[in-house]
Write a protein that holds these residues in place. Structure first.
Motif, PDB file in Angstrom:
ATOM      1  N   SER A 178      38.569  15.119  37.610  1.00 25.42           N
ATOM      2  CA  SER A 178      38.353  16.020  36.475  1.00 25.42           C
ATOM      3  C   SER A 178      39.636  16.570  35.878  1.00 25.42           C
ATOM      4  CB  SER A 178      37.461  17.186  36.904  1.00 25.42           C
ATOM      5  OG  SER A 178      38.079  17.945  37.940  1.00 25.42           O
ATOM      6  N   TYR A 179      40.649  16.802  36.724  1.00 25.08           N
ATOM      7  CA  TYR A 179      41.823  17.513  36.237  1.00 25.08           C
ATOM      8  C   TYR A 179      42.952  16.620  35.741  1.00 25.08           C
ATOM      9  CZ  TYR A 179      43.132  16.631  41.134  1.00 25.08           C
ATOM     10  OH  TYR A 179      43.368  16.048  42.335  1.00 25.08           O
ATOM     11  N   ASN A 180      42.865  15.310  35.893  1.00 26.23           N
ATOM     12  CA  ASN A 180      43.986  14.475  35.467  1.00 26.23           C
ATOM     13  C   ASN A 180      43.584  13.307  34.584  1.00 26.23           C
ATOM     14  OD1 ASN A 180      42.804  12.778  37.357  1.00 26.23           O
ATOM     15  ND2 ASN A 180      44.598  12.597  38.670  1.00 26.23           N
ATOM     16  N   GLY A 181      42.389  13.392  33.981  1.00 26.83           N
ATOM     17  CA  GLY A 181      41.976  12.314  33.090  1.00 26.83           C
ATOM     18  C   GLY A 181      42.651  12.375  31.730  1.00 26.83           C
ATOM     19  N   ARG A 182      42.877  13.582  31.242  1.00 28.55           N
ATOM     20  CA  ARG A 182      43.533  13.717  29.945  1.00 28.55           C
ATOM     21  C   ARG A 182      45.040  13.660  30.146  1.00 28.55           C
ATOM     22  NH1 ARG A 182      42.745  15.147  24.772  1.00 28.55           N
ATOM     23  NH2 ARG A 182      44.401  16.310  23.711  1.00 28.55           N
ATOM     24  N   VAL A 183      45.681  12.716  29.471  1.00 25.46           N
ATOM     25  CA  VAL A 183      47.128  12.541  29.552  1.00 25.46           C
ATOM     26  C   VAL A 183      47.671  12.496  28.125  1.00 25.46           C
ATOM     27  CG1 VAL A 183      49.022  11.143  30.458  1.00 25.46           C
ATOM     28  CG2 VAL A 183      46.828  11.203  31.664  1.00 25.46           C
ATOM     29  N   GLY A 184      48.633  13.341  27.837  1.00 23.23           N
ATOM     30  CA  GLY A 184      49.197  13.401  26.498  1.00 23.23           C
ATOM     31  C   GLY A 184      49.994  12.161  26.150  1.00 23.23           C
ATOM     32  N   ALA A 185      50.173  11.912  24.883  1.00 20.04           N
ATOM     33  CA  ALA A 185      50.912  10.740  24.418  1.00 20.04           C
ATOM     34  C   ALA A 185      52.297  10.689  25.045  1.00 20.04           C
ATOM     35  CB  ALA A 185      51.027  10.785  22.907  1.00 20.04           C
ATOM     36  N   GLY A 186      52.602   9.560  25.682  1.00 18.49           N
ATOM     37  CA  GLY A 186      53.898   9.380  26.315  1.00 18.49           C
ATOM     38  C   GLY A 186      54.072  10.129  27.618  1.00 18.49           C
ATOM     39  N   GLN A 187      53.035  10.859  28.070  1.00 18.98           N
ATOM     40  CA  GLN A 187      53.113  11.629  29.309  1.00 18.98           C
ATOM     41  C   GLN A 187      52.522  10.836  30.473  1.00 18.98           C
ATOM     42  OE1 GLN A 187      54.733  14.753  29.236  1.00 18.98           O
ATOM     43  NE2 GLN A 187      55.190  13.896  27.216  1.00 18.98           N
ATOM     44  N   SER A 188      52.714  11.389  31.685  1.00 17.88           N
ATOM     45  CA  SER A 188      52.268  10.662  32.883  1.00 17.88           C
ATOM     46  C   SER A 188      51.501  11.587  33.818  1.00 17.88           C
ATOM     47  CB  SER A 188      53.470  10.078  33.641  1.00 17.88           C
ATOM     48  OG  SER A 188      54.177   9.148  32.850  1.00 17.88           O
ATOM     49  N   THR A 189      50.692  10.989  34.658  1.00 18.55           N
ATOM     50  CA  THR A 189      50.063  11.661  35.779  1.00 18.55           C
ATOM     51  C   THR A 189      50.148  10.729  36.977  1.00 18.55           C
ATOM     52  OG1 THR A 189      48.099  12.887  36.496  1.00 18.55           O
ATOM     53  CG2 THR A 189      47.714  10.803  35.365  1.00 18.55           C
ATOM     54  N   ASN A 190      49.793  11.226  38.162  1.00 20.09           N
ATOM     55  CA  ASN A 190      49.960  10.431  39.368  1.00 20.09           C
ATOM     56  C   ASN A 190      48.720  10.494  40.248  1.00 20.09           C
ATOM     57  OD1 ASN A 190      52.835  11.704  38.710  1.00 20.09           O
ATOM     58  ND2 ASN A 190      53.169   9.710  39.653  1.00 20.09           N
TER      59      ASN A 190
END
Length: 453
Positions: free
Chosen positions: A422-434
Protein backbone atom coordinates in the motif's frame (compact mmCIF):
# COMPACT_ATOMS: atom_id res chain seq x y z
CA UNK A 1 -7.34 6.81 35.96
CA UNK A 2 -8.29 10.47 35.70
CA UNK A 3 -7.90 11.58 32.10
CA UNK A 4 -8.81 14.29 29.68
CA UNK A 5 -9.81 12.51 26.49
CA UNK A 6 -11.03 13.35 23.03
CA UNK A 7 -11.73 11.10 20.09
CA UNK A 8 -11.48 11.41 16.36
CA UNK A 9 -12.80 9.09 13.70
CA UNK A 10 -9.34 7.59 13.42
CA UNK A 11 -8.31 7.31 17.03
CA UNK A 12 -8.11 8.66 20.54
CA UNK A 13 -5.60 10.99 22.14
CA UNK A 14 -5.41 10.99 25.93
CA UNK A 15 -3.70 13.23 28.44
CA UNK A 16 -3.27 11.84 31.93
CA UNK A 17 -3.39 13.93 35.08
CA UNK A 18 -3.71 13.28 38.77
CA UNK A 19 -2.79 9.60 38.37
CA UNK A 20 -0.16 7.52 40.06
CA UNK A 21 3.04 6.89 38.17
CA UNK A 22 5.71 4.23 37.88
CA UNK A 23 9.20 4.93 39.17
CA UNK A 24 9.66 8.32 37.45
CA UNK A 25 8.07 11.60 38.42
CA UNK A 26 8.51 15.05 36.94
CA UNK A 27 7.96 16.84 33.66
CA UNK A 28 9.70 15.80 30.46
CA UNK A 29 12.05 18.13 28.59
CA UNK A 30 10.92 19.82 25.40
CA UNK A 31 13.83 20.54 23.08
CA UNK A 32 13.55 24.13 21.77
CA UNK A 33 15.78 23.26 18.79
CA UNK A 34 13.96 20.19 17.49
CA UNK A 35 13.17 19.92 13.79
CA UNK A 36 9.47 20.55 14.29
CA UNK A 37 10.04 23.63 16.46
CA UNK A 38 12.40 25.08 13.86
CA UNK A 39 9.94 24.36 11.04
CA UNK A 40 7.11 26.14 12.87
CA UNK A 41 9.35 29.14 13.54
CA UNK A 42 10.38 29.31 9.88
CA UNK A 43 6.87 28.88 8.44
CA UNK A 44 4.46 31.06 10.45
CA UNK A 45 2.22 31.67 7.42
CA UNK A 46 1.77 28.00 6.52
CA UNK A 47 -1.85 26.87 6.90
CA UNK A 48 -0.65 23.78 8.80
CA UNK A 49 1.59 25.65 11.23
CA UNK A 50 -0.92 26.31 14.02
CA UNK A 51 -1.99 22.67 14.30
CA UNK A 52 1.59 21.41 14.17
CA UNK A 53 2.70 24.03 16.70
CA UNK A 54 -0.06 23.40 19.23
CA UNK A 55 -0.20 19.62 19.08
CA UNK A 56 3.32 18.46 18.20
CA UNK A 57 5.91 21.21 18.61
CA UNK A 58 4.57 21.97 22.08
CA UNK A 59 5.39 18.49 23.33
CA UNK A 60 8.55 16.86 24.74
CA UNK A 61 10.14 14.38 22.36
CA UNK A 62 13.29 12.28 22.38
CA UNK A 63 16.59 13.59 21.07
CA UNK A 64 18.24 10.97 18.87
CA UNK A 65 21.98 10.38 19.19
CA UNK A 66 22.54 8.62 15.88
CA UNK A 67 25.54 10.27 14.21
CA UNK A 68 28.62 8.32 15.19
CA UNK A 69 31.39 10.63 16.39
CA UNK A 70 33.49 9.52 19.34
CA UNK A 71 35.11 12.92 19.81
CA UNK A 72 31.82 14.80 20.24
CA UNK A 73 29.75 12.19 22.12
CA UNK A 74 30.39 13.66 25.57
CA UNK A 75 29.86 17.30 24.62
CA UNK A 76 26.65 16.56 22.68
CA UNK A 77 25.18 14.66 25.63
CA UNK A 78 26.32 17.27 28.15
CA UNK A 79 24.84 20.13 26.15
CA UNK A 80 21.43 18.51 25.85
CA UNK A 81 21.28 17.20 29.41
CA UNK A 82 22.55 20.50 30.77
CA UNK A 83 19.73 22.39 29.05
CA UNK A 84 17.17 19.98 30.49
CA UNK A 85 18.67 20.26 33.96
CA UNK A 86 18.52 24.04 33.74
CA UNK A 87 14.83 23.77 32.89
CA UNK A 88 14.37 21.30 35.79
CA UNK A 89 12.92 18.76 33.38
CA UNK A 90 13.77 15.17 32.43
CA UNK A 91 15.45 14.65 29.05
CA UNK A 92 14.78 11.60 26.88
CA UNK A 93 17.84 10.48 24.92
CA UNK A 94 17.54 7.79 22.26
CA UNK A 95 20.88 6.09 21.65
CA UNK A 96 21.06 4.64 18.13
CA UNK A 97 24.68 3.66 17.56
CA UNK A 98 24.88 -0.15 17.67
CA UNK A 99 27.05 -1.77 15.02
CA UNK A 100 25.06 -3.04 12.00
CA UNK A 101 21.96 -1.22 13.19
CA UNK A 102 18.74 -1.79 11.28
CA UNK A 103 20.49 -4.82 9.74
CA UNK A 104 21.89 -2.49 7.09
CA UNK A 105 18.47 -1.21 6.02
CA UNK A 106 17.33 2.36 5.45
CA UNK A 107 18.75 3.47 8.82
CA UNK A 108 22.09 1.71 8.41
CA UNK A 109 24.99 3.22 10.30
CA UNK A 110 26.24 3.31 13.85
CA UNK A 111 29.61 2.30 15.20
CA UNK A 112 31.96 0.52 12.77
CA UNK A 113 32.59 -2.21 15.35
CA UNK A 114 31.63 -3.04 18.93
CA UNK A 115 34.93 -1.88 20.43
CA UNK A 116 34.35 1.59 18.99
CA UNK A 117 30.74 1.36 20.14
CA UNK A 118 31.86 0.91 23.73
CA UNK A 119 34.24 3.85 23.41
CA UNK A 120 31.38 6.02 22.15
CA UNK A 121 29.12 4.87 25.01
CA UNK A 122 31.81 5.63 27.57
CA UNK A 123 32.26 9.16 26.24
CA UNK A 124 28.51 9.70 25.94
CA UNK A 125 27.98 8.53 29.51
CA UNK A 126 30.38 11.11 30.86
CA UNK A 127 28.04 13.82 29.56
CA UNK A 128 24.92 12.60 31.38
CA UNK A 129 25.42 14.46 34.65
CA UNK A 130 23.87 13.10 37.83
CA UNK A 131 20.18 13.98 37.57
CA UNK A 132 17.37 11.86 36.16
CA UNK A 133 17.69 11.11 32.45
CA UNK A 134 15.77 8.57 30.38
CA UNK A 135 17.86 6.48 27.98
CA UNK A 136 16.15 4.58 25.14
CA UNK A 137 18.97 2.19 24.30
CA UNK A 138 19.19 0.98 20.69
CA UNK A 139 15.79 0.74 19.02
CA UNK A 140 15.25 -2.58 17.17
CA UNK A 141 18.60 -3.93 18.38
CA UNK A 142 17.05 -6.96 20.10
CA UNK A 143 13.82 -7.37 18.16
CA UNK A 144 15.61 -7.35 14.79
CA UNK A 145 18.33 -10.01 14.71
CA UNK A 146 17.66 -11.70 11.38
CA UNK A 147 20.92 -10.54 9.79
CA UNK A 148 23.16 -11.77 12.62
CA UNK A 149 24.61 -15.22 13.23
CA UNK A 150 24.68 -16.72 16.72
CA UNK A 151 28.11 -15.34 17.56
CA UNK A 152 27.11 -11.86 16.42
CA UNK A 153 23.89 -12.03 18.44
CA UNK A 154 25.84 -12.97 21.56
CA UNK A 155 28.33 -10.16 20.93
CA UNK A 156 25.53 -7.62 20.46
CA UNK A 157 23.77 -8.76 23.63
CA UNK A 158 26.99 -8.43 25.60
CA UNK A 159 27.62 -4.99 24.11
CA UNK A 160 24.19 -3.75 25.19
CA UNK A 161 24.65 -5.22 28.66
CA UNK A 162 28.01 -3.47 28.99
CA UNK A 163 26.57 -0.21 27.67
CA UNK A 164 23.78 -0.37 30.25
CA UNK A 165 26.23 -0.81 33.11
CA UNK A 166 28.49 1.92 31.75
CA UNK A 167 25.63 4.41 31.68
CA UNK A 168 24.35 3.45 35.12
CA UNK A 169 27.84 3.68 36.57
CA UNK A 170 28.37 7.16 35.14
CA UNK A 171 24.96 8.42 36.30
CA UNK A 172 23.20 6.27 38.92
CA UNK A 173 20.03 8.31 38.34
CA UNK A 174 19.87 7.37 34.67
CA UNK A 175 16.82 5.29 33.77
CA UNK A 176 17.85 2.84 31.05
CA UNK A 177 15.39 0.87 28.92
CA UNK A 178 16.19 -1.90 26.43
CA UNK A 179 14.48 -2.82 23.16
CA UNK A 180 11.35 -5.00 23.33
CA UNK A 181 10.17 -4.38 19.76
CA UNK A 182 6.38 -4.21 19.88
CA UNK A 183 3.35 -6.35 20.59
CA UNK A 184 2.95 -7.67 17.04
CA UNK A 185 6.58 -8.66 16.49
CA UNK A 186 8.22 -11.28 18.72
CA UNK A 187 6.36 -13.15 21.46
CA UNK A 188 6.56 -11.98 25.06
CA UNK A 189 8.54 -15.06 26.04
CA UNK A 190 11.07 -14.64 23.24
CA UNK A 191 11.34 -10.93 24.01
CA UNK A 192 12.06 -11.71 27.65
CA UNK A 193 14.77 -14.18 26.63
CA UNK A 194 16.46 -11.57 24.46
CA UNK A 195 16.19 -8.94 27.19
CA UNK A 196 17.76 -11.28 29.73
CA UNK A 197 20.63 -12.08 27.36
CA UNK A 198 21.21 -8.34 26.87
CA UNK A 199 21.42 -7.56 30.59
CA UNK A 200 17.96 -6.22 31.42
CA UNK A 201 18.74 -7.13 35.03
CA UNK A 202 21.06 -4.10 35.04
CA UNK A 203 18.50 -1.83 33.35
CA UNK A 204 15.29 -0.26 34.61
CA UNK A 205 13.16 -2.08 32.08
CA UNK A 206 12.28 -2.04 28.41
CA UNK A 207 10.59 0.11 25.76
CA UNK A 208 8.16 -0.83 23.02
CA UNK A 209 6.26 0.52 20.00
CA UNK A 210 8.94 2.87 18.62
CA UNK A 211 8.75 0.78 15.46
CA UNK A 212 5.00 0.54 15.10
CA UNK A 213 1.58 2.05 15.76
CA UNK A 214 0.04 -0.51 18.08
CA UNK A 215 -2.48 0.75 20.61
CA UNK A 216 -1.34 1.69 24.08
CA UNK A 217 -3.58 -0.99 25.59
CA UNK A 218 -2.04 -3.67 23.37
CA UNK A 219 1.46 -2.56 24.29
CA UNK A 220 0.60 -2.47 28.00
CA UNK A 221 -0.77 -6.02 27.82
CA UNK A 222 2.36 -7.11 25.97
CA UNK A 223 4.51 -5.40 28.59
CA UNK A 224 2.76 -7.20 31.41
CA UNK A 225 3.39 -10.51 29.68
CA UNK A 226 7.09 -9.67 29.23
CA UNK A 227 7.35 -8.65 32.90
CA UNK A 228 5.69 -11.91 33.91
CA UNK A 229 8.18 -13.89 31.82
CA UNK A 230 11.08 -11.96 33.34
CA UNK A 231 9.72 -12.61 36.82
CA UNK A 232 9.67 -16.31 35.97
CA UNK A 233 13.38 -16.03 35.19
CA UNK A 234 14.08 -14.45 38.56
CA UNK A 235 14.37 -10.92 37.13
CA UNK A 236 11.94 -8.69 39.00
CA UNK A 237 11.17 -4.99 39.32
CA UNK A 238 11.38 -4.15 35.61
CA UNK A 239 9.02 -1.66 34.02
CA UNK A 240 7.96 -0.54 30.57
CA UNK A 241 7.90 2.72 28.65
CA UNK A 242 5.64 2.96 25.60
CA UNK A 243 6.06 5.13 22.53
CA UNK A 244 2.69 6.81 21.90
CA UNK A 245 3.87 9.29 19.28
CA UNK A 246 1.91 7.80 16.37
CA UNK A 247 -0.47 5.19 17.78
CA UNK A 248 -3.74 7.12 18.03
CA UNK A 249 -5.11 5.70 14.77
CA UNK A 250 -5.15 2.43 12.91
CA UNK A 251 -2.37 -0.13 13.26
CA UNK A 252 -0.89 -2.16 10.44
CA UNK A 253 2.06 -1.88 8.07
CA UNK A 254 5.25 -0.42 9.46
CA UNK A 255 5.68 2.64 7.25
CA UNK A 256 3.85 5.85 8.08
CA UNK A 257 5.03 8.03 5.19
CA UNK A 258 1.92 7.48 3.08
CA UNK A 259 -0.67 6.67 5.73
CA UNK A 260 -3.37 9.19 6.54
CA UNK A 261 -5.11 7.03 9.15
CA UNK A 262 -2.42 7.56 11.81
CA UNK A 263 -2.79 10.03 14.66
CA UNK A 264 -0.65 11.03 17.60
CA UNK A 265 -1.54 9.06 20.71
CA UNK A 266 -1.27 9.95 24.39
CA UNK A 267 0.67 13.11 25.04
CA UNK A 268 4.04 12.38 26.71
CA UNK A 269 3.92 12.02 30.48
CA UNK A 270 5.45 10.20 33.43
CA UNK A 271 2.01 10.18 35.07
CA UNK A 272 0.81 6.87 33.69
CA UNK A 273 -1.50 5.57 36.40
CA UNK A 274 0.05 2.12 35.90
CA UNK A 275 2.71 0.79 38.26
CA UNK A 276 4.16 -1.32 35.42
CA UNK A 277 4.63 1.67 33.10
CA UNK A 278 7.15 4.40 33.87
CA UNK A 279 6.22 6.76 31.04
CA UNK A 280 4.38 7.33 27.81
CA UNK A 281 6.96 8.93 25.52
CA UNK A 282 7.25 10.36 22.03
CA UNK A 283 10.44 8.54 21.06
CA UNK A 284 9.90 8.65 17.31
CA UNK A 285 9.27 12.37 16.61
CA UNK A 286 5.88 12.81 14.88
CA UNK A 287 6.34 14.12 11.37
CA UNK A 288 9.78 12.62 10.81
CA UNK A 289 9.78 10.15 7.92
CA UNK A 290 10.26 6.39 8.05
CA UNK A 291 12.18 6.28 4.80
CA UNK A 292 9.83 4.60 2.33
CA UNK A 293 8.60 7.79 0.65
CA UNK A 294 10.78 10.55 2.11
CA UNK A 295 14.38 10.52 3.36
CA UNK A 296 14.52 8.70 6.68
CA UNK A 297 14.53 11.12 9.60
CA UNK A 298 13.59 14.18 7.57
CA UNK A 299 10.82 16.36 8.99
CA UNK A 300 7.81 16.45 6.69
CA UNK A 301 5.05 18.93 7.59
CA UNK A 302 2.38 17.00 5.69
CA UNK A 303 3.11 13.93 7.85
CA UNK A 304 3.03 16.03 11.03
CA UNK A 305 -0.22 17.73 10.03
CA UNK A 306 -1.86 14.43 9.16
CA UNK A 307 -0.90 13.00 12.57
CA UNK A 308 -2.18 16.05 14.47
CA UNK A 309 -5.25 16.98 12.43
CA UNK A 310 -8.49 16.54 14.37
CA UNK A 311 -6.74 15.52 17.59
CA UNK A 312 -7.67 17.29 20.87
CA UNK A 313 -5.29 19.93 22.15
CA UNK A 314 -2.82 18.92 24.85
CA UNK A 315 -3.68 19.58 28.49
CA UNK A 316 -2.90 22.99 29.92
CA UNK A 317 -0.18 21.40 32.04
CA UNK A 318 1.92 20.66 28.96
CA UNK A 319 5.49 21.96 29.05
CA UNK A 320 5.71 25.67 28.18
CA UNK A 321 6.59 26.68 24.67
CA UNK A 322 10.04 28.26 24.39
CA UNK A 323 11.42 30.08 21.37
CA UNK A 324 13.94 28.25 19.18
CA UNK A 325 17.58 29.30 19.47
CA UNK A 326 19.08 31.48 16.76
CA UNK A 327 21.31 28.62 15.68
CA UNK A 328 20.23 25.03 16.03
CA UNK A 329 22.50 22.00 16.42
CA UNK A 330 22.32 19.41 13.66
CA UNK A 331 19.62 16.82 14.06
CA UNK A 332 20.16 13.09 13.79
CA UNK A 333 17.81 10.73 11.99
CA UNK A 334 15.52 8.46 14.00
CA UNK A 335 14.98 4.86 12.94
CA UNK A 336 12.94 4.17 9.86
CA UNK A 337 11.08 1.33 11.63
CA UNK A 338 11.19 -1.17 8.76
CA UNK A 339 10.31 -4.84 9.05
CA UNK A 340 13.22 -7.26 9.38
CA UNK A 341 15.78 -6.45 6.69
CA UNK A 342 19.20 -7.68 5.69
CA UNK A 343 22.72 -6.31 5.30
CA UNK A 344 23.32 -3.83 2.49
CA UNK A 345 24.40 -5.38 -0.80
CA UNK A 346 28.11 -5.77 -1.30
CA UNK A 347 27.81 -4.68 -4.91
CA UNK A 348 25.82 -1.67 -6.10
CA UNK A 349 22.88 -2.23 -8.41
CA UNK A 350 23.59 -1.77 -12.08
CA UNK A 351 22.88 1.67 -13.47
CA UNK A 352 19.60 1.50 -15.35
CA UNK A 353 18.37 4.63 -17.14
CA UNK A 354 14.81 5.56 -16.17
CA UNK A 355 12.28 4.46 -18.76
CA UNK A 356 10.25 6.97 -20.71
CA UNK A 357 6.51 7.50 -20.51
CA UNK A 358 4.45 5.62 -17.94
CA UNK A 359 6.83 2.70 -17.59
CA UNK A 360 9.24 1.61 -14.89
CA UNK A 361 12.58 -0.15 -14.64
CA UNK A 362 13.95 -2.58 -12.05
CA UNK A 363 17.49 -3.46 -11.05
CA UNK A 364 18.77 -6.09 -8.62
CA UNK A 365 21.74 -5.88 -6.23
CA UNK A 366 22.86 -9.02 -4.39
CA UNK A 367 24.64 -9.83 -1.16
CA UNK A 368 25.86 -13.44 -1.42
CA UNK A 369 27.11 -15.83 1.22
CA UNK A 370 27.64 -19.59 1.30
CA UNK A 371 24.26 -21.20 0.63
CA UNK A 372 22.20 -18.04 0.51
CA UNK A 373 21.80 -14.41 -0.49
CA UNK A 374 19.72 -11.28 -0.09
CA UNK A 375 18.54 -9.14 -2.97
CA UNK A 376 17.68 -5.44 -2.97
CA UNK A 377 15.48 -4.42 -5.92
CA UNK A 378 15.17 -0.80 -7.02
CA UNK A 379 12.04 0.22 -8.92
CA UNK A 380 12.38 3.47 -10.89
CA UNK A 381 9.52 5.31 -12.56
CA UNK A 382 9.85 6.79 -16.04
CA UNK A 383 8.99 10.33 -17.07
CA UNK A 384 5.51 10.09 -15.53
CA UNK A 385 4.19 9.09 -12.11
CA UNK A 386 3.12 5.48 -11.65
CA UNK A 387 0.46 4.27 -9.21
CA UNK A 388 1.52 0.65 -8.95
CA UNK A 389 4.13 -1.77 -10.21
CA UNK A 390 4.86 -5.43 -10.84
CA UNK A 391 8.44 -6.67 -10.97
CA UNK A 392 9.19 -10.03 -12.56
CA UNK A 393 12.37 -11.66 -11.27
CA UNK A 394 13.85 -14.69 -13.00
CA UNK A 395 15.91 -16.72 -10.55
CA UNK A 396 18.68 -19.20 -11.36
CA UNK A 397 17.90 -22.89 -11.15
CA UNK A 398 18.05 -24.26 -7.60
CA UNK A 399 17.27 -20.90 -5.99
CA UNK A 400 14.34 -20.50 -3.60
CA UNK A 401 12.93 -17.35 -1.99
CA UNK A 402 12.55 -17.66 1.80
CA UNK A 403 11.48 -14.15 2.79
CA UNK A 404 10.43 -10.79 1.34
CA UNK A 405 9.87 -7.22 2.56
CA UNK A 406 8.15 -4.15 1.10
CA UNK A 407 6.37 -6.24 -1.56
CA UNK A 408 3.97 -9.12 -2.12
CA UNK A 409 5.20 -12.18 -4.02
CA UNK A 410 3.67 -14.79 -6.26
CA UNK A 411 5.87 -17.87 -6.26
CA UNK A 412 9.17 -18.79 -4.61
CA UNK A 413 11.34 -20.12 -7.45
CA UNK A 414 11.87 -19.80 -11.16
CA UNK A 415 9.95 -16.72 -12.29
CA UNK A 416 8.61 -14.77 -9.30
CA UNK A 417 6.32 -11.75 -9.59
CA UNK A 418 6.50 -9.05 -6.93
CA UNK A 419 3.81 -6.36 -6.60
CA UNK A 420 3.81 -3.21 -4.52
CA UNK A 421 2.23 -2.89 -1.08
CA UNK A 422 0.00 0.00 0.00
CA UNK A 423 2.72 2.48 0.87
CA UNK A 424 5.12 2.15 -2.07
CA UNK A 425 2.96 1.71 -5.16
CA UNK A 426 2.95 5.37 -6.10
CA UNK A 427 6.35 6.45 -7.42
CA UNK A 428 6.97 9.95 -8.75
CA UNK A 429 8.41 10.56 -12.19
CA UNK A 430 12.10 9.69 -12.19
CA UNK A 431 11.91 8.59 -8.53
CA UNK A 432 12.62 5.18 -7.01
CA UNK A 433 11.40 2.82 -4.33
CA UNK A 434 12.84 -0.44 -3.04
CA UNK A 435 11.89 -3.91 -1.94
CA UNK A 436 13.93 -6.97 -1.13
CA UNK A 437 13.96 -10.70 -0.69
CA UNK A 438 16.12 -13.40 0.83
CA UNK A 439 16.79 -16.82 -0.60
CA UNK A 440 18.76 -20.03 -0.55
CA UNK A 441 20.96 -21.24 -3.36
CA UNK A 442 22.72 -19.15 -5.97
CA UNK A 443 21.56 -15.57 -6.31
CA UNK A 444 23.88 -14.21 -9.04
CA UNK A 445 22.25 -14.37 -12.44
CA UNK A 446 18.84 -13.10 -11.26
CA UNK A 447 17.25 -10.65 -13.69
CA UNK A 448 14.35 -8.28 -13.19
CA UNK A 449 11.85 -6.42 -15.37
CA UNK A 450 9.18 -3.95 -14.34
CA UNK A 451 5.67 -3.13 -15.53
CA UNK A 452 3.61 -0.20 -14.26
CA UNK A 453 0.00 -0.84 -13.33
Amino acid sequence: MAAVAGATAAGVCLAVSGASAGTISGSLYRDPSSAVVRWVAANPGDSRAAVIRDKIASQPQARWFANFNISTAQSEAASYVGAANAAQQIPVLSVYQITNRDCGGASAGGAPDLNQYQTWVSNFSRGLGNQTVIIILETDSLALLTCLNSNEINARSQAISTATRTIKSANPNAKVYLDAGHSTWNSAGETANRLRAAGVQYADGFFSNVSNYNSTSSEANFGRAVISSLNGMGISGKRQVIDTSRNGGASGDWCGDDNTDRRIGMYPTTNTGDSNIDAYLWVKPPGEADGCRYTAGSFQPDLAYSLANGVPNPPTTAPPTTPPPTSAPPTTPPPTTPPPTTPPPTTPPPTTPPPTGNGCAASVALNQWSGGFTASVTVTAGSADINGWTVTVTLPSGTAVTGIWNAQASGTSGTVRYTNVSYNGRVGAGQSTNFGFQGTGTGPGATASCAAS
